[in-house]
Write a protein that holds these residues in place. Sequence first.
Motif, PDB file in Angstrom:
ATOM      1  N   LEU A 109       2.657  47.090  16.318  1.00 36.63           N
ATOM      2  CA  LEU A 109       3.565  47.930  17.088  1.00 36.63           C
ATOM      3  C   LEU A 109       3.134  47.984  18.543  1.00 36.63           C
ATOM      4  CD1 LEU A 109       4.177  50.967  14.703  1.00 36.63           C
ATOM      5  CD2 LEU A 109       5.575  48.916  15.020  1.00 36.63           C
ATOM      6  N   GLN A 110       4.051  48.353  19.402  1.00 32.51           N
ATOM      7  CA  GLN A 110       3.757  48.453  20.822  1.00 32.51           C
ATOM      8  C   GLN A 110       2.657  49.487  21.075  1.00 32.51           C
ATOM      9  OE1 GLN A 110       7.296  48.207  23.225  1.00 32.51           O
ATOM     10  NE2 GLN A 110       6.462  49.708  24.633  1.00 32.51           N
ATOM     11  N   GLY A 111       1.711  49.086  21.897  1.00 29.39           N
ATOM     12  CA  GLY A 111       0.645  50.030  22.248  1.00 29.39           C
ATOM     13  C   GLY A 111      -0.538  50.028  21.294  1.00 29.39           C
ATOM     14  N   ALA A 112      -0.431  49.249  20.208  1.00 30.99           N
ATOM     15  CA  ALA A 112      -1.523  49.226  19.231  1.00 30.99           C
ATOM     16  C   ALA A 112      -2.771  48.546  19.807  1.00 30.99           C
ATOM     17  CB  ALA A 112      -1.076  48.502  17.965  1.00 30.99           C
ATOM     18  N   GLY A 113      -2.532  47.651  20.771  1.00 29.67           N
ATOM     19  CA  GLY A 113      -3.658  46.936  21.367  1.00 29.67           C
ATOM     20  C   GLY A 113      -3.625  45.433  21.110  1.00 29.67           C
ATOM     21  N   LYS A 114      -2.429  44.908  20.879  1.00 26.67           N
ATOM     22  CA  LYS A 114      -2.279  43.471  20.585  1.00 26.67           C
ATOM     23  C   LYS A 114      -2.761  42.577  21.718  1.00 26.67           C
ATOM     24  CE  LYS A 114       2.045  43.090  19.734  1.00 26.67           C
ATOM     25  NZ  LYS A 114       2.154  44.493  19.983  1.00 26.67           N
ATOM     26  N   THR A 115      -2.238  42.844  22.911  1.00 25.65           N
ATOM     27  CA  THR A 115      -2.562  41.985  24.048  1.00 25.65           C
ATOM     28  C   THR A 115      -4.063  42.063  24.364  1.00 25.65           C
ATOM     29  OG1 THR A 115      -0.347  42.396  24.880  1.00 25.65           O
ATOM     30  CG2 THR A 115      -1.903  41.444  26.427  1.00 25.65           C
ATOM     31  N   THR A 116      -4.570  43.279  24.391  1.00 30.95           N
ATOM     32  CA  THR A 116      -5.999  43.477  24.648  1.00 30.95           C
ATOM     33  C   THR A 116      -6.835  42.769  23.580  1.00 30.95           C
ATOM     34  OG1 THR A 116      -5.389  45.670  25.472  1.00 30.95           O
ATOM     35  CG2 THR A 116      -7.727  45.265  25.115  1.00 30.95           C
ATOM     36  N   SER A 117      -6.435  42.932  22.313  1.00 34.31           N
ATOM     37  CA  SER A 117      -7.203  42.322  21.221  1.00 34.31           C
ATOM     38  C   SER A 117      -7.095  40.800  21.237  1.00 34.31           C
ATOM     39  CB  SER A 117      -6.725  42.859  19.867  1.00 34.31           C
ATOM     40  OG  SER A 117      -6.917  44.245  19.792  1.00 34.31           O
ATOM     41  N   ALA A 119      -7.020  38.964  23.884  1.00 38.73           N
ATOM     42  CA  ALA A 119      -8.001  38.520  24.877  1.00 38.73           C
ATOM     43  C   ALA A 119      -9.427  38.684  24.351  1.00 38.73           C
ATOM     44  CB  ALA A 119      -7.814  39.295  26.174  1.00 38.73           C
ATOM     45  N   LYS A 120      -9.662  39.786  23.627  1.00 40.12           N
ATOM     46  CA  LYS A 120     -11.002  39.993  23.070  1.00 40.12           C
ATOM     47  C   LYS A 120     -11.341  38.915  22.031  1.00 40.12           C
ATOM     48  CE  LYS A 120     -11.286  45.037  23.599  1.00 40.12           C
ATOM     49  NZ  LYS A 120     -11.308  46.333  22.880  1.00 40.12           N
ATOM     50  N   LEU A 121     -10.319  38.552  21.254  1.00 41.87           N
ATOM     51  CA  LEU A 121     -10.532  37.505  20.247  1.00 41.87           C
ATOM     52  C   LEU A 121     -10.817  36.171  20.936  1.00 41.87           C
ATOM     53  CD1 LEU A 121     -10.558  36.565  17.331  1.00 41.87           C
ATOM     54  CD2 LEU A 121      -8.073  36.430  17.372  1.00 41.87           C
ATOM     55  N   TYR A 140       9.641  40.806  26.005  1.00 37.77           N
ATOM     56  CA  TYR A 140      10.459  42.017  26.197  1.00 37.77           C
ATOM     57  C   TYR A 140       9.787  43.071  27.070  1.00 37.77           C
ATOM     58  CZ  TYR A 140      12.610  39.662  22.290  1.00 37.77           C
ATOM     59  OH  TYR A 140      13.155  38.719  21.483  1.00 37.77           O
ATOM     60  N   ARG A 141       8.517  43.332  26.801  1.00 36.81           N
ATOM     61  CA  ARG A 141       7.825  44.345  27.619  1.00 36.81           C
ATOM     62  C   ARG A 141       7.583  43.717  28.988  1.00 36.81           C
ATOM     63  NH1 ARG A 141       2.335  46.111  28.131  1.00 36.81           N
ATOM     64  NH2 ARG A 141       1.593  44.760  26.462  1.00 36.81           N
ATOM     65  N   PRO A 142       8.114  44.328  30.039  1.00 34.32           N
ATOM     66  CA  PRO A 142       8.119  43.708  31.371  1.00 34.32           C
ATOM     67  C   PRO A 142       6.758  43.167  31.823  1.00 34.32           C
ATOM     68  CG  PRO A 142       9.364  45.746  31.406  1.00 34.32           C
ATOM     69  CD  PRO A 142       8.757  45.650  30.047  1.00 34.32           C
ATOM     70  N   ALA A 274     -12.117  46.957  17.016  1.00 34.64           N
ATOM     71  CA  ALA A 274     -12.090  46.894  18.476  1.00 34.64           C
ATOM     72  C   ALA A 274     -12.443  48.248  19.074  1.00 34.64           C
ATOM     73  CB  ALA A 274     -10.714  46.458  18.959  1.00 34.64           C
ATOM     74  N   THR A 275     -13.238  48.197  20.113  1.00 32.89           N
ATOM     75  CA  THR A 275     -13.583  49.427  20.832  1.00 32.89           C
ATOM     76  C   THR A 275     -13.459  49.184  22.334  1.00 32.89           C
ATOM     77  OG1 THR A 275     -15.896  48.741  20.806  1.00 32.89           O
ATOM     78  CG2 THR A 275     -15.225  50.302  19.114  1.00 32.89           C
ATOM     79  N   GLY A 276     -12.914  50.139  23.034  1.00 38.57           N
ATOM     80  CA  GLY A 276     -12.901  50.090  24.493  1.00 38.57           C
ATOM     81  C   GLY A 276     -11.779  49.273  25.096  1.00 38.57           C
ATOM     82  N   GLU A 277     -11.502  49.579  26.363  1.00 38.79           N
ATOM     83  CA  GLU A 277     -10.440  48.865  27.068  1.00 38.79           C
ATOM     84  C   GLU A 277     -10.969  47.631  27.790  1.00 38.79           C
ATOM     85  OE1 GLU A 277      -7.192  51.357  28.707  1.00 38.79           O
ATOM     86  OE2 GLU A 277      -8.663  52.979  28.559  1.00 38.79           O
ATOM     87  N   LYS A 278     -12.272  47.575  27.959  1.00 40.88           N
ATOM     88  CA  LYS A 278     -12.871  46.412  28.619  1.00 40.88           C
ATOM     89  C   LYS A 278     -12.833  45.207  27.679  1.00 40.88           C
ATOM     90  CE  LYS A 278     -16.890  45.792  30.713  1.00 40.88           C
ATOM     91  NZ  LYS A 278     -18.301  46.060  30.478  1.00 40.88           N
TER      92      LYS A 278
HETATM   93  P1  GDP Z   1       0.073  46.101  22.906  1.00 42.07           P
HETATM   94  O1  GDP Z   1       1.335  46.786  23.324  1.00 42.07           O
HETATM   95  O2  GDP Z   1      -0.105  46.165  21.415  1.00 42.07           O
HETATM   96  O3  GDP Z   1      -0.077  44.720  23.442  1.00 42.07           O
HETATM   97  O4  GDP Z   1      -1.117  47.008  23.471  1.00 42.07           O
HETATM   98  P2  GDP Z   1      -2.107  46.769  24.714  1.00 42.07           P
HETATM   99  O5  GDP Z   1      -3.069  45.676  24.421  1.00 42.07           O
HETATM  100  O6  GDP Z   1      -1.328  46.674  25.967  1.00 42.07           O
HETATM  101  O7  GDP Z   1      -2.920  48.131  24.665  1.00 42.07           O
HETATM  102  C1  GDP Z   1      -2.311  49.404  24.862  1.00 42.07           C
HETATM  103  C2  GDP Z   1      -3.312  50.352  25.525  1.00 42.07           C
HETATM  104  O8  GDP Z   1      -4.407  50.609  24.653  1.00 42.07           O
HETATM  105  C3  GDP Z   1      -3.907  49.778  26.790  1.00 42.07           C
HETATM  106  O9  GDP Z   1      -4.057  50.833  27.729  1.00 42.07           O
HETATM  107  C4  GDP Z   1      -5.282  49.261  26.348  1.00 42.07           C
HETATM  108  O10 GDP Z   1      -6.219  49.270  27.391  1.00 42.07           O
HETATM  109  C5  GDP Z   1      -5.637  50.264  25.273  1.00 42.07           C
HETATM  110  N1  GDP Z   1      -6.536  49.692  24.249  1.00 42.07           N
HETATM  111  C6  GDP Z   1      -6.394  48.557  23.536  1.00 42.07           C
HETATM  112  N2  GDP Z   1      -7.395  48.400  22.653  1.00 42.07           N
HETATM  113  C7  GDP Z   1      -8.219  49.475  22.795  1.00 42.07           C
HETATM  114  C8  GDP Z   1      -9.430  49.915  22.159  1.00 42.07           C
HETATM  115  O11 GDP Z   1      -9.988  49.281  21.252  1.00 42.07           O
HETATM  116  N3  GDP Z   1      -9.973  51.090  22.603  1.00 42.07           N
HETATM  117  C9  GDP Z   1      -9.379  51.841  23.587  1.00 42.07           C
HETATM  118  N4  GDP Z   1      -9.968  52.983  23.946  1.00 42.07           N
HETATM  119  N5  GDP Z   1      -8.247  51.464  24.188  1.00 42.07           N
HETATM  120  C10 GDP Z   1      -7.665  50.297  23.814  1.00 42.07           C
END
Ligand code: GDP
Length: 296
Positions: A109-117, A119-121, A140-142, A274-278
């Motif tokens: 779902l949106q906001g779950a952390g797909k894009t961030t994860s 990159a981490k992967l 879709y998401r701009p 996954a932990t953290g935004e970095k």
């Molecule tokens: P997507 O919509 O599923 O692609 O979600 P994003 O990767 O854009 O992440 C949504 C928000 O959650 C962003 O602000 C990320 O920085 C944050 N985020 C993603 N993974 C984690 C995590 O493991 N820990 C924390 N604290 N924030 C995260």
Amino acid sequence: MAFEGLSSRLQNVFGKLRGKGKVTEDDVNEAMREVRLALLEADVNFKVVKDFIAKVKERAIGLELTKSFTPGMVVVDIVNKELTELMGGTNTKLAKSNKPPTVILMAGLQGAGKTTSSAKLAKLLLKDKHKPLMIAGDIYRPAAIKQLQVLGEQIGVPVFTLGDQTSPVDIARQGLQLAKDNGHDYVIIDTAGRLHIDEALMTELRDIHEATKPDEVLLVVDAMTGQEAVNVAQSFHSQLELTGVVLTKLDGDTRGGAALSVKAVTGCPIKFAATGEKIEPLEPFHPERMASRILG
Ligand code: GDP
């Protein structure tokens, strides 16, 4: 930190048990009552809790505790083993295709952390000397394409995009072809999320699945959403045949229910935490380590 409440409650229960010279069946029952409450409060699925308590009791009572020198420790050890089992037993490794590239489809779902994860992967794969390519399939998401490009640049992993005017299926197909041509051994496809599961999302994911035949379909779920994460996993799994779960935001103050229920409810292993935004390398999920951490 995640699991804090659960952890301190369980440590409390077992502190009492460990201190006892003799442990009776009543002591075990009392401890299990408290463990049950602690798990429910941590938002673990009620049926999972019920099965868990039944298993622990069965093993503990069958052990003839009075004959053991350290009966309290024996009970703690049983709980530790069952907690580990509940979360999948051992770490489940990422698939590796014997015909590279290995294709990994990221869903959620949106906001779950797909894009961030994603990159981490990719960063984890880089660390292991692989040559990943990321595909920007969220049209879709701009800001999604840009976000993946920025992350890719930051970690030194190329990102394939055709902008937001081509269908995600075509983007995925062409990206995969480019990966083959350029000798990438892993492909990570970032896909669009929605606020809720809907038919259009599932159809799109199934189409990308059909076109790319992924070796891994990883569902990214937000641990902070507790039982909702488990429901989401169950719905996705029934429609997409997930191969694993990435549990994000374990750095937050999640009560831990999702981590403890996802595998038991869906049968789908948690492969990464996954932990953290970095952008650090994604951490493989180790049930035994997590259980020890919870029990302190
Ligand atoms: P997507 O919509 O599923 O692609 O979600 P994003 O990767 O854009 O992440 C949504 C928000 O959650 C962003 O602000 C990320 O920085 C944050 N985020 C993603 N993974 C984690 C995590 O493991 N820990 C924390 N604290 N924030 C995260």
